[in-house]
Enzyme design. Structure first.
Site, mmCIF file in Angstrom:
data_model
loop_
_atom_site.group_PDB
_atom_site.id
_atom_site.type_symbol
_atom_site.label_atom_id
_atom_site.label_comp_id
_atom_site.label_asym_id
_atom_site.label_seq_id
_atom_site.Cartn_x
_atom_site.Cartn_y
_atom_site.Cartn_z
ATOM 1 N N ASP A 139 -24.054 15.642 21.512
ATOM 2 C CA ASP A 139 -23.038 16.903 21.190
ATOM 3 C C ASP A 139 -23.998 18.060 21.160
ATOM 4 O OD1 ASP A 139 -25.079 16.766 19.110
ATOM 5 O OD2 ASP A 139 -23.823 15.894 17.507
ATOM 6 N N ALA A 140 -23.716 18.804 20.628
ATOM 7 C CA ALA A 140 -24.320 20.285 20.855
ATOM 8 C C ALA A 140 -25.727 20.288 20.227
ATOM 9 C CB ALA A 140 -23.606 21.608 20.166
#
Length: 164
Positions: free
Chosen positions: A21-22
């Site tokens: 994810d980020a």
């Protein structure tokens, strides 16, 4: 930590950028993908190709329930080991315990996630439950028995539950 002898199979996967994810950690849903790939590769190692199974027997496996615990994040470039074992082998279903592990710099291993995955065998044309084909069930049972025998021979290990 559980040893490999406590599991029916072990499969490794590298964490790629697309898995994160980020924040740079493995996106939680990707553990389900990792677990699915490990079960598929385990079946393949037993000589069971899922596409052939559907074509030749009209039966296929579907996931009917999952429960996952996330304990520690995997990160980009980690090598994650998925350990899988059958907890229960029924006439038309299989319950798996699967765990994701990472080796740590000090030489130990860290449990990242644990999942209980319930698989059902269904008719490919109707998606109605059906019996696991005899040759598939026999292969699964043989693999489970072999892993149990290995566990029994390992000193200091507690016996694991037998597949039904």
């Amino acid at each position: 930590m559980r040893g490999m002898a406590d599991f029916d199979t072990c499969w490794s996967i590298r964490v790629y950028y697309e898995d994160t994810d980020a924040g740079g950690v493995v996106f939680y849903a990707n553990y389900l993908k990792f677990f699915e790939r490990a079960r598929t590769e385990w079946l393949r190692s037993l000589g069971i190709e899922q596409l052939e199974l559907a074509r030749n027997t009209g039966m296929m496996f579907i996931v009917r329930a999952t429960a996952l615990d996330y304990l520690s994040p995997a990160r980009l470039d980690d090598l994650v080991v998925i350990k899988s074992r059958i907890e229960r082998l029924g006439g038309a279903s299989v319950d798996f315990l699967q765990e994701a592990w990472r080796d740590t710099p000090d030489g130990s291993s860290e449990l990242l996630a644990r999942g209980s995955i319930k698989i059902g065998c269904v008719r490919a044309d109707t998606l109605r439950p059906g019996k696991i084909p005899a040759h598939v069930r026999a292969a699964m049972q043989a693999a489970t028995n072999a892993a149990q025998a290995e566990t029994a021979q390992a000193p200091g290990r507690a016996p694991r539950p037998a597949a039904a």
